[in-house]
Each structure stands twice: as structure tokens, then as C-alpha cells.
Design an enzyme around this catalytic site. Sequence first.
Site, PDB file in Angstrom:
ATOM      1  N   ASP A   1       0.834  -1.192   0.000  1.00 15.64           N
ATOM      2  CA  ASP A   1       0.000   0.000   0.000  1.00 15.64           C
ATOM      3  C   ASP A   1       0.878   1.254   0.000  1.00 15.64           C
ATOM      4  OD1 ASP A   1      -2.676   1.309   0.456  1.00 15.64           O
ATOM      5  OD2 ASP A   1      -1.656   1.954   2.289  1.00 15.64           O
TER       6      ASP A   1
ATOM      7  N   GLU B   1       1.585  -0.495  -5.052  1.00 13.13           N
ATOM      8  CA  GLU B   1       0.698   0.617  -5.348  1.00 13.13           C
ATOM      9  C   GLU B   1       1.638   1.812  -5.483  1.00 13.13           C
ATOM     10  OE1 GLU B   1      -3.410   2.576  -3.676  1.00 13.13           O
ATOM     11  OE2 GLU B   1      -1.771   2.300  -2.243  1.00 13.13           O
TER      12      GLU B   1
END
Length: 690
Positions: A337, A374
Site C-alpha cells: 500500500d 501501489e
Amino acid sequence: MPSTPPAPPALQFNYPLPYGAILRDQGVQFAVYSRSATAMRVLLYNKVSDREPSRVIKLDPATDRWGDIWSVFVPELKAGTLYHFQADGPYEPSKGLRFNGNARLIDPYARALAGSFQRSTDGIVRPAKCVVVDDQFDWQGDRHLRRPLAESIIYEMHVRGITRSSTSNVDHPGTYLGVIEKIPYLKSLGVTAVELMPVHEFPLAESDGSKARRSNYWGYDPMAFFAPHRGYQSGNQPGGQVDQFKTMVRELHAAGIEVILDVVFNHTSEGNEHGPTFSFKGLQNNVYYMTTKDGGYKNYSGCGNTVNGNHPIVREMIFHCLRHWVYNYHIDGFRFDLASILSRNRNGELVPNPPMVELIAEDPMLADTKIIAEAWDAAGAFQVGTFANLRWAEWNGHYRDDVRRYWRGDFGVTGAMATRLAGSSDLYQPSGRSPYHSINFVTSHDGYSLNDLVSYERKHNLDNGEDNRDGDNNNFSANYGIEGPTRRSAIITLRQRQAKNMIASLLLSQGVPMILSGDEVLRTQRGNNNAYCQDNATSWFDWRLVERNDEMLRFAREVIAFRRQQPVLRRQKFLTGTASRPGELPDVSWYGVEGESIDWEGTFHSLTCLLGTCWLTDPAARPVLIMMHSGGDSQTFSIPEPARKLRWRLLIDTAAPAPKDVYSKHNGPFAVSTKPILLEHHSLRCYVAE
């Protein structure tokens, strides 16, 4: 005979490493890092509900400190022991030091937590208790599946949400064991991997000692990176979530499904200077976090603090953590993330070849795992296509946006759509990467569901309690006449067609497709595009949709099955537009509606893609012809001349009613090569050569 003298007591050794609470013969070794602490204690508890420790172990700096590592062996302790750390030290926020001798501290290496934050009446934060864990488990011979990334179809899923609804009809709703009960469904869908939204520990919907917390559903708020979330456990046995999580992984592997974890090494739930101290802050705040010159917190995560990922101590913790999940839990891969934060040095500057990113790529224990970035953060970094080296795949945000815009009917994006369909060579080829480094997706947890993408033009996030300020305003969505639910059959038909268009595009593209859980049955969040705090029916999988939207489910299953059967869609090298020998179809060629070579400068909504089999040795490979039209009126297409020598069977027609929208037995009607083919507005057809 003289009596046998008693055996001397066993010698105990003070091992300074590894970190955490490690079971030894006849006891537990505790080890924790702190450079600036002046004293360290281990607090032991009898029960999860205890507010005060039953025993306090004081570490002697003369014998229990090795450099900056505090370590002590405590005999007679066993698995299941409950504990906290507690550290004395300077409270000098301007220097980044925030010691609090009263704070109960979660071990950064804790392998399980039990209980929750206890309500405070004395100003002391009492977080969940750490649990000593025995890592032994009967894996029954399980090992990593090692499926090539290029062969993967990823299903992004929430452990609690997949079975929390009463419609799930499982014995263990909202838990790791509940996931096991839905394995037959996952297997029937045809996905090869589940990407689990965060499962490392995060606060429950409770007070953390500073203020009441809004319900945390997504889990992007970590407080113990090594520990599986206790909220997904069935029952309340301290540490029971460890074996339950392992059981879930073992059973998913037995079904041929890999497990990828969404990990959040960019911030923690301790927040900024106004947040509580219950772990990292109370051990070495200015090492674990990026701090400002005046002792505040740099905030590249948008969540109040930023983990100092390129400090050597934190780098070490992260790679120990990843190894822990791979070895002790048989995890097959990780999605990082806000991974661009890992590209920031200790001053917060983006740097080339960041040590943490390289360490993850080169670590030998992770060599068989999938690593996915990401490739952006909350402070403006956007590194899609440029994140790192050959080991890293990326969530392709350009793919998401271009596919949405194309099917919405935007002008000038047909060329971009072709590039995404072909594997995004513009992004990944310059760095020497391959099509499978592009994780293609149209929807994810962060944003609209597929159903809402074609049903809402504006976000509807008032239920989040932030006056609709939260969530992205740029969704490239459309409602086709009415905002939200409608009974108008024409609008319903068009929305379903658009959903099929995007699912089909995703599964026919080079690269690795990722499907958001529930999109295959048109799950809705009623227009909420940021449902991070909606631990309710807004977010949960409604299993009644499996029957209500069985047409969409069948469509998704069949197109997934076709992708898995067809090597033409899973190339490991970028398409070149050339053939391997004269007279053979090129690996790809592009055409306009008349079958002519396409004019990429035109403002049009139509595209024909012809995929050949050159350089493929798999006998299952077949040429594939894809016709796409995102305009508002119907359009006739001609089969390109190079394809007319082949016999083409219709496989997919998103404008046709079921069961003629997809032919599961590959027995669709033949196309007459000399006759025009009519595509309805907003529709896709796919043909396969016999």
C-alpha cells in the site's frame, strides 16, 4: 546406596536476537530495540481483561542490554503468555523523543494480540495485549504454489466482508474459517489468487485511549505488522487467530488458490503528535517515524505519520516481517500500500534505487513470492511504470482510468485503450519489464464497485460522516440517465452491458487482471466510493446476488475460463506487430471499422484488435479477434483482410442477452468473413479462430 544428587539447574542464555517474544526451552526470550530508553520492563498479565500486570520484569542495563537491544530470558513462561513492554526515557518532542514511563507498549514484533483497548480513567493507554506464540503447525505438506505471475487472475477480497452478511450461510461468519467455507465459490469462479485487504493487526471499532474511533473496516491502520488480525478470529482464545489463519491458507492452497497480502508499511495507527503512544512512539519515535526538525511528523501517507522505511532499523523490521509471513504463514505474495513511501529516504525525498525497495526485490526468502506496488503515495508521488526493477509489478492506475474513459465514450482515448489492451508497453517496456508487471484493474476497494461505476456520476459518501469531502472526485463514471438505482429497463440493460464490457476488456488484456470481490455479481455500495468505515451491508458481500445476478456471474466465469485456456492473452513478452515467418498473422495488428489500418489520430470510438499465435508453442493457442465500440450509436465492422482466411466463431457479445452473451462451449455462430458485423452501441465482440 548413596542418594543421587539433584541435577544442576539448566543454564539459561540471554539471546539478544531475534526480536520479539521467542519460545525457548523452559521459558521465553524477550528482545526489543530502543536506543534512547533509560529503563525497560516486561509487563506480564494473567488474563486478557486484566488492567494491571501480575508481574513486572525489570531489565538490568548492565546484563540485559546489548548495544541498543534490550533482552531478557524469563523461565517457565509458555505459549499464550500475555505481555507488554514499558520503557522509561526522555520526553523531548522537539527532538523526536516521546517516552512515557506509564505507557503499555505493543511489541513491534508481536506475533499475536488479544483483547482490545481498555477504557482509561487515569490517562494510561492500555492497548491490546501481546501474546507469546508457538509457530508449530500441521501444514500437511503444504508449500507455496509458485504459480507464474503471468498465469494469475487476482481476486481482491476482504476477509470479514466476504462472509459477514447473514446471507453468507456459513458457520463462522466474518472470519478466516468463514473464508474456507467459500472456497468452492472462489474455485468455481476460476480465480487463481486472493489478494486479502490488510490482515495484520489494526484497532477494532473502539477507543484507542485518545478519542472514539470510527469503525475501521478496511484495516489500513496497522499497529502490529507481524500479527494476524484478532477481529477475524472465530472464538476468543488468545492467539487462536494464528492457527486459524494458517488453516485458511492451507485450505486455499489445497484448492489451487494463492494468498497475497495487502501490507501497509507506510504509517501506523499511533497517528501524529495528538495521537496516543502505545508502541513505536514509546520505544524510539524518531527512528520508527519520519519526524520534522521540530519533532512533528512528516505525513506522506495522509494518515498523520509516515513509517521511516529507509532507516536501517525499520528496513530490518520490514524484511523480517515479510519473511515471517512467507515462512510461518506460507504467503505467496504482497501488495504494498502506498509503496512510493518506500522510495523516500529518511528526509522524505524520493530517491533512485531506494534501499528498502531493492532489499525486498533481492531478499532470497522472497524469491518465489509476488511483489506488487501501489506505486503512488498521498503526497504527490506517482511512479506507475517507473517504480522499481524487474521483480516489482504495479497496480496500473493508467489502465483503470483509460478503460473507464474509453467505455464511457470519451473522445481521444481509443489509442490509449489499445495500449492498455496490449499490456501497457509505454509504461513497462522501457525498464525491461514485461506485460505481467502490469496489474490491470478497473475497480478496487478504493473507489466505486463496478456496478456503481456505471450507476453514479457523483460520489455519495455522507454516511462516512465527513460531509462528502472524502473520496476521489475523479471517477470517470456515468449513470446513463438516472443517478443510482432505477427500474427503467433500457438503463438497466445498458449498465449491465457496460459492466460486461469492462470485465471482458480486463480479461482479454495482456497483463494480470485483478477483479474486485463482488463485481462478478454487481455488488453495490450505493454510490459510496470510500467505504473505509462501513462495516455493514454497504461493504459486505450480499450472497443473494449470486442468484439475482446469475447472468453476470456466468459471464464472468466463462470469460475467466477462456483467459485461462488461451495463451494468446497471457503473453510474457510485449507484442511487436510482426510475425515470426512470412504469411503468418502478426502477434497483434490493429484496424478500423472498415478493416483498414487504423488512423491513431482520428477521434473515433471503434477498435479492432487481431491477436495472432506467432512465437507461441502451446497447441491451445488460437488467434483472437476483438471488436470494441464505445459510441452511442451502432456501428458496422468488417473483418480485416488478413483474418478472412480463418473461420471465426463468436465467443463474446456483450450486447446479446444471456446465454448468447458468452458461449461456454465455444460453439458460437460462425462469422461470414465477407459480410459486415453490426455492433450495438457500447458493446464488445470477441471471436476465436478454429
